[in-house]
Structure formats: C-alpha cells, structure tokens
Design a protein around this motif. Sequence first.
Motif, PDB file in Angstrom:
ATOM      1  N   LYS A  17       0.843  -1.200   0.000  1.00  0.00           N
ATOM      2  CA  LYS A  17       0.000   0.000   0.000  1.00  0.00           C
ATOM      3  C   LYS A  17       0.880   1.254   0.000  1.00  0.00           C
ATOM      4  O   LYS A  17       0.608   2.210  -0.717  1.00  0.00           O
ATOM      5  CB  LYS A  17      -0.920  -0.033   1.225  1.00  0.00           C
ATOM      6  CG  LYS A  17      -1.948   1.047   1.271  1.00  0.00           C
ATOM      7  CD  LYS A  17      -3.154   0.635   0.489  1.00  0.00           C
ATOM      8  CE  LYS A  17      -4.330   1.510   0.858  1.00  0.00           C
ATOM      9  NZ  LYS A  17      -5.489   1.162   0.049  1.00  0.00           N
ATOM     10  N   ARG A  18       1.938   1.227   0.803  1.00  0.00           N
ATOM     11  CA  ARG A  18       2.874   2.353   0.877  1.00  0.00           C
ATOM     12  C   ARG A  18       3.518   2.625  -0.488  1.00  0.00           C
ATOM     13  O   ARG A  18       3.822   3.761  -0.821  1.00  0.00           O
ATOM     14  CB  ARG A  18       3.937   2.048   1.937  1.00  0.00           C
ATOM     15  CG  ARG A  18       4.932   3.134   2.203  1.00  0.00           C
ATOM     16  CD  ARG A  18       5.772   2.884   3.455  1.00  0.00           C
ATOM     17  NE  ARG A  18       6.198   1.525   3.686  1.00  0.00           N
ATOM     18  CZ  ARG A  18       7.250   0.939   3.092  1.00  0.00           C
ATOM     19  NH1 ARG A  18       7.965   1.602   2.215  1.00  0.00           N
ATOM     20  NH2 ARG A  18       7.589  -0.310   3.385  1.00  0.00           N
ATOM     21  N   HIS A  19       3.693   1.589  -1.281  1.00  0.00           N
ATOM     22  CA  HIS A  19       4.254   1.736  -2.631  1.00  0.00           C
ATOM     23  C   HIS A  19       3.185   2.064  -3.675  1.00  0.00           C
ATOM     24  O   HIS A  19       3.472   2.054  -4.877  1.00  0.00           O
ATOM     25  CB  HIS A  19       5.021   0.471  -3.028  1.00  0.00           C
ATOM     26  CG  HIS A  19       6.371   0.393  -2.403  1.00  0.00           C
ATOM     27  ND1 HIS A  19       7.468   1.062  -2.895  1.00  0.00           N
ATOM     28  CD2 HIS A  19       6.799  -0.251  -1.283  1.00  0.00           C
ATOM     29  CE1 HIS A  19       8.514   0.826  -2.130  1.00  0.00           C
ATOM     30  NE2 HIS A  19       8.136   0.031  -1.146  1.00  0.00           N
ATOM     31  N   GLY A  20       1.974   2.341  -3.223  1.00  0.00           N
ATOM     32  CA  GLY A  20       0.916   2.761  -4.133  1.00  0.00           C
ATOM     33  C   GLY A  20       0.188   1.646  -4.849  1.00  0.00           C
ATOM     34  O   GLY A  20      -0.559   1.891  -5.795  1.00  0.00           O
ATOM     35  N   VAL A  21       0.370   0.409  -4.401  1.00  0.00           N
ATOM     36  CA  VAL A  21      -0.298  -0.720  -5.044  1.00  0.00           C
ATOM     37  C   VAL A  21      -1.799  -0.665  -4.738  1.00  0.00           C
ATOM     38  O   VAL A  21      -2.198  -0.558  -3.579  1.00  0.00           O
ATOM     39  CB  VAL A  21       0.302  -2.066  -4.570  1.00  0.00           C
ATOM     40  CG1 VAL A  21      -0.486  -3.245  -5.131  1.00  0.00           C
ATOM     41  CG2 VAL A  21       1.770  -2.149  -4.969  1.00  0.00           C
ATOM     42  N   ASP A 138       9.710  -5.479   5.438  1.00  0.00           N
ATOM     43  CA  ASP A 138       9.692  -4.149   4.817  1.00  0.00           C
ATOM     44  C   ASP A 138      10.901  -3.948   3.906  1.00  0.00           C
ATOM     45  O   ASP A 138      10.771  -3.420   2.805  1.00  0.00           O
ATOM     46  CB  ASP A 138       9.672  -3.050   5.880  1.00  0.00           C
ATOM     47  CG  ASP A 138       8.272  -2.728   6.373  1.00  0.00           C
ATOM     48  OD1 ASP A 138       7.298  -3.034   5.667  1.00  0.00           O
ATOM     49  OD2 ASP A 138       8.163  -2.158   7.473  1.00  0.00           O
ATOM     50  N   ASP A 139      12.076  -4.365   4.390  1.00  0.00           N
ATOM     51  CA  ASP A 139      13.299  -4.206   3.598  1.00  0.00           C
ATOM     52  C   ASP A 139      13.175  -4.902   2.245  1.00  0.00           C
ATOM     53  O   ASP A 139      13.558  -4.349   1.214  1.00  0.00           O
ATOM     54  CB  ASP A 139      14.508  -4.809   4.326  1.00  0.00           C
ATOM     55  CG  ASP A 139      14.846  -4.096   5.613  1.00  0.00           C
ATOM     56  OD1 ASP A 139      14.410  -2.946   5.799  1.00  0.00           O
ATOM     57  OD2 ASP A 139      15.554  -4.696   6.443  1.00  0.00           O
ATOM     58  N   TYR A 140      12.666  -6.139   2.254  1.00  0.00           N
ATOM     59  CA  TYR A 140      12.606  -6.910   1.021  1.00  0.00           C
ATOM     60  C   TYR A 140      11.539  -6.385   0.066  1.00  0.00           C
ATOM     61  O   TYR A 140      11.746  -6.401  -1.146  1.00  0.00           O
ATOM     62  CB  TYR A 140      12.401  -8.391   1.324  1.00  0.00           C
ATOM     63  CG  TYR A 140      13.692  -9.132   1.604  1.00  0.00           C
ATOM     64  CD1 TYR A 140      14.772  -8.513   2.214  1.00  0.00           C
ATOM     65  CD2 TYR A 140      13.835 -10.457   1.261  1.00  0.00           C
ATOM     66  CE1 TYR A 140      15.952  -9.193   2.460  1.00  0.00           C
ATOM     67  CE2 TYR A 140      15.012 -11.153   1.504  1.00  0.00           C
ATOM     68  CZ  TYR A 140      16.066 -10.501   2.098  1.00  0.00           C
ATOM     69  OH  TYR A 140      17.235 -11.177   2.330  1.00  0.00           O
ATOM     70  N   VAL A 141      10.411  -5.933   0.585  1.00  0.00           N
ATOM     71  CA  VAL A 141       9.399  -5.335  -0.301  1.00  0.00           C
ATOM     72  C   VAL A 141       9.974  -4.071  -0.923  1.00  0.00           C
ATOM     73  O   VAL A 141       9.867  -3.852  -2.143  1.00  0.00           O
ATOM     74  CB  VAL A 141       8.079  -5.050   0.445  1.00  0.00           C
ATOM     75  CG1 VAL A 141       7.129  -4.231  -0.424  1.00  0.00           C
ATOM     76  CG2 VAL A 141       7.418  -6.360   0.862  1.00  0.00           C
ATOM     77  N   ASP A 142      10.607  -3.227  -0.112  1.00  0.00           N
ATOM     78  CA  ASP A 142      11.222  -2.007  -0.643  1.00  0.00           C
ATOM     79  C   ASP A 142      12.281  -2.333  -1.688  1.00  0.00           C
ATOM     80  O   ASP A 142      12.350  -1.705  -2.738  1.00  0.00           O
ATOM     81  CB  ASP A 142      11.858  -1.182   0.490  1.00  0.00           C
ATOM     82  CG  ASP A 142      10.836  -0.556   1.423  1.00  0.00           C
ATOM     83  OD1 ASP A 142       9.625  -0.554   1.095  1.00  0.00           O
ATOM     84  OD2 ASP A 142      11.257  -0.083   2.500  1.00  0.00           O
ATOM     85  N   ALA A 143      13.123  -3.330  -1.406  1.00  0.00           N
ATOM     86  CA  ALA A 143      14.183  -3.713  -2.340  1.00  0.00           C
ATOM     87  C   ALA A 143      13.598  -4.241  -3.649  1.00  0.00           C
ATOM     88  O   ALA A 143      14.144  -3.967  -4.727  1.00  0.00           O
ATOM     89  CB  ALA A 143      15.102  -4.755  -1.705  1.00  0.00           C
ATOM     90  N   ALA A 144      12.501  -4.992  -3.571  1.00  0.00           N
ATOM     91  CA  ALA A 144      11.866  -5.507  -4.790  1.00  0.00           C
ATOM     92  C   ALA A 144      11.361  -4.362  -5.662  1.00  0.00           C
ATOM     93  O   ALA A 144      11.577  -4.362  -6.886  1.00  0.00           O
ATOM     94  CB  ALA A 144      10.716  -6.453  -4.428  1.00  0.00           C
ATOM     95  N   PHE A 145      10.714  -3.381  -5.056  1.00  0.00           N
ATOM     96  CA  PHE A 145      10.208  -2.247  -5.832  1.00  0.00           C
ATOM     97  C   PHE A 145      11.354  -1.404  -6.389  1.00  0.00           C
ATOM     98  O   PHE A 145      11.287  -0.934  -7.525  1.00  0.00           O
ATOM     99  CB  PHE A 145       9.238  -1.408  -5.002  1.00  0.00           C
ATOM    100  CG  PHE A 145       7.843  -1.940  -5.020  1.00  0.00           C
ATOM    101  CD1 PHE A 145       6.901  -1.440  -5.904  1.00  0.00           C
ATOM    102  CD2 PHE A 145       7.468  -2.980  -4.187  1.00  0.00           C
ATOM    103  CE1 PHE A 145       5.611  -1.956  -5.951  1.00  0.00           C
ATOM    104  CE2 PHE A 145       6.190  -3.510  -4.218  1.00  0.00           C
ATOM    105  CZ  PHE A 145       5.258  -2.990  -5.108  1.00  0.00           C
ATOM    106  N   THR A 146      12.409  -1.234  -5.606  1.00  0.00           N
ATOM    107  CA  THR A 146      13.576  -0.488  -6.082  1.00  0.00           C
ATOM    108  C   THR A 146      14.221  -1.209  -7.252  1.00  0.00           C
ATOM    109  O   THR A 146      14.542  -0.589  -8.280  1.00  0.00           O
ATOM    110  CB  THR A 146      14.592  -0.294  -4.937  1.00  0.00           C
ATOM    111  OG1 THR A 146      13.972   0.463  -3.891  1.00  0.00           O
ATOM    112  CG2 THR A 146      15.838   0.421  -5.420  1.00  0.00           C
ATOM    113  N   ALA A 147      14.408  -2.512  -7.129  1.00  0.00           N
ATOM    114  CA  ALA A 147      15.024  -3.292  -8.209  1.00  0.00           C
ATOM    115  C   ALA A 147      14.178  -3.236  -9.477  1.00  0.00           C
ATOM    116  O   ALA A 147      14.703  -3.092 -10.582  1.00  0.00           O
ATOM    117  CB  ALA A 147      15.226  -4.740  -7.771  1.00  0.00           C
TER     118      ALA A 147
END
Length: 170
Positions: A17-21, A138-147
Amino acid sequence: MTEKRSTVAEAIAAALKRHGVEMIFAQSLPSAVILAAEAIGIRQIAYRQENMGGAMADGFSRVSGRIGVVAAQNGPAATLLVPPLAEALKASVPLVALVQDVERHQVDRNAFQELDHLALFASCSKWVRRLGTRDRADDYVDAAFTAAASGRPGPAVLLLPADVLREDAV
C-alpha cells in the motif's frame, strides 16, 4: 486491553500500500498476503493461470506507467510465471512477483510443490530473494520495488515462505 499484533503478511500488505499498489493480479495465493491486502483496500484481480497473471501485470504496468504486481503459488504453478517475467525483463517492464514458498523447515525435504525458486527465477528477473526472517519484510518489499524500477526496469521476485507470513511482525 490487549493490542492486536500484526502478522508479517499484514506488514507486507501495508508495504505494498505504501508503494501505491491498488491491485494484485492473483489466484488467492499466498493467501495470507492476499487477505491482508484486501482488508486494506488492495483489490485482487483474478486470473486462471499464472502465465496470464504475469501478462496482466505486464499490461497494467505498460499502460499505467506503474509497477505491476502478480502473486503466484509455489511449485509447478510458479513455473508458469517464467514466460511473462522473461518478456518483462527483455522489454524493461517493471513488475514485482510475490511467490508463495514452502515453509522454512520443509526446504530440501521434497515438500509438496517445492522447487528451487531462486534458480527458477534467476534468469528471468533482475532480483530474486526469499524472505527468511520476519524482521526483513519491509526491507525486502522495498528492495523488490527499487530493483523493479531502477536502472533498466524489469521484474523482481520475492519468495514468501508460508510460515514466515504467519509470524508476528516486528
């Protein structure tokens, strides 16, 4: 009064949700994540087969300019994500795939639907990781979106063992 503690699945949904999904192309698996996502307003758009889910996420990303999210069951079902992820990789389409994985204590024991997902997705994604501990959700979700979005865009795959999803979030 006891405070309800959130699960890792709920933390992942909150990170999405934080990533706008706003929608996940899924077949209700990994169920803990899909249920948690729906509870906070992220819609599940159902598909019949994982290859179509990947194609739907790809099309969504191309049309919207946003990162498409697809979810899939582990094992043979997950293999059906390879063609759409390979297409997204070659066409520079940013996607995040959430793939259910066997429980950690079942790894390398020929568990039902167990495959080496890290090897499976290595050649058709920019980034693939297995969430091994609850404190890294959180780290892995953020890293997936960044990648998925950085450099030359493409697919990122996050493997989610069912037992981790049920744990209390940190």
